[in-house]
Design a protein around this motif. Sequence first.
Motif, short mmCIF file in Angstrom:
data_model
loop_
_atom_site.label_atom_id
_atom_site.label_comp_id
_atom_site.label_asym_id
_atom_site.label_seq_id
_atom_site.Cartn_x
_atom_site.Cartn_y
_atom_site.Cartn_z
N ASP A 1 -35.24 -48.48 138.09
CA ASP A 1 -36.49 -49.01 138.60
C ASP A 1 -36.62 -50.53 138.48
O ASP A 1 -37.70 -51.08 138.67
CB ASP A 1 -37.68 -48.36 137.90
CG ASP A 1 -37.70 -48.64 136.40
OD1 ASP A 1 -36.71 -49.21 135.89
OD2 ASP A 1 -38.70 -48.28 135.75
N LYS B 1 -33.83 -52.28 143.26
CA LYS B 1 -34.52 -52.02 144.52
C LYS B 1 -34.03 -52.95 145.62
O LYS B 1 -33.79 -52.51 146.76
CB LYS B 1 -36.03 -52.19 144.32
CG LYS B 1 -36.64 -51.18 143.37
CD LYS B 1 -38.14 -51.40 143.23
CE LYS B 1 -38.75 -50.40 142.25
NZ LYS B 1 -40.20 -50.59 142.09
N PRO C 1 -46.06 -48.94 149.38
CA PRO C 1 -45.07 -49.06 148.31
C PRO C 1 -45.49 -50.14 147.33
O PRO C 1 -46.56 -50.75 147.48
CB PRO C 1 -43.80 -49.46 149.06
CG PRO C 1 -44.32 -50.26 150.22
CD PRO C 1 -45.64 -49.63 150.61
N ASP C 2 -44.64 -50.43 146.34
CA ASP C 2 -44.99 -51.50 145.41
C ASP C 2 -44.85 -52.86 146.10
O ASP C 2 -44.34 -52.97 147.22
CB ASP C 2 -44.13 -51.44 144.14
CG ASP C 2 -42.65 -51.63 144.42
OD1 ASP C 2 -42.29 -52.61 145.09
OD2 ASP C 2 -41.85 -50.80 143.95
N SER C 3 -45.31 -53.90 145.43
CA SER C 3 -45.45 -55.21 146.05
C SER C 3 -44.11 -55.86 146.41
O SER C 3 -44.07 -56.79 147.21
CB SER C 3 -46.23 -56.15 145.13
OG SER C 3 -45.57 -56.28 143.88
N ASP C 4 -43.02 -55.40 145.81
CA ASP C 4 -41.72 -56.01 146.09
C ASP C 4 -41.07 -55.48 147.37
O ASP C 4 -40.14 -56.09 147.89
CB ASP C 4 -40.75 -55.74 144.92
CG ASP C 4 -41.22 -56.38 143.63
OD1 ASP C 4 -41.67 -57.54 143.69
OD2 ASP C 4 -41.14 -55.72 142.58
N THR C 5 -41.55 -54.35 147.87
CA THR C 5 -40.86 -53.70 148.98
C THR C 5 -40.90 -54.54 150.25
O THR C 5 -39.86 -54.77 150.88
CB THR C 5 -41.48 -52.31 149.24
OG1 THR C 5 -41.34 -51.52 148.06
CG2 THR C 5 -40.78 -51.62 150.39
#
Length: 234
Positions: free
Chosen positions: A90, A95, A193-197
């Motif tokens: 994770d 990612k 999704p999370d902010s990095d996607t």
Amino acid sequence: MSEAALPQPTILLVEDHDDLAATIGAWLEDAGFAVDFAADGAIALNLVGENDYDAIVLDLMLPRINGIRVAEKLRDDGVATPILMLTARDQLDDKIEGFNAGADDYVVKPFETEELIARLRALIRRARGETAEGQLKVGDLVFDPRLMRVERAGERITLSPTAMRILKVLMRESPRVVSREQIENELWGDTLPDSDTLRSHVYNLRKGIDRPFEHKLLHTVQGMGFKLATPEDA
């Protein structure tokens, strides 16, 4: 056509732990998916070569050929099937590596069944929703949504399906600025999704359409979003 009227979606589940594969497969079948199984990367590549899938659920840590290499090979071969990576890793770097390889979404173990199914349905719905639109052009960049084909200055560019969807939004609105929120809503709806996607997908899009060329087209507008524009319009 309503979602219920669409053909039953077929998923390739690539997972080397038999018990986990059986559990996830049962969840997917209960949710209305048809499921094929592959226990390693080599089997997965063979199955994709022989069958058409609506989406691939791909574990990262696989015997013989790992998930990153599988995704890279599929994208290099022009396979546009949506890929959802399923992994216990994770960290942000993990990612980004997955998205760079061609993954469209990323779910970290342990996960909620409902989240996995919602993300798969969203990926499939977007992939099936590509319509017979005409070509989009910004400068020397050309995108044909019907063929899922991107070219710049006559050179073919390979992008993941998600990067192509971001590109379509930006080309459709060019040269206007498109907010992060608008892009996220068009791509993921309520299953954000999370902010990095989004950042990872935009990075890959920029690398594909701008890095090899003299003039950049994709611009980040600080505090506002992104825009696709020629030097004259930037």
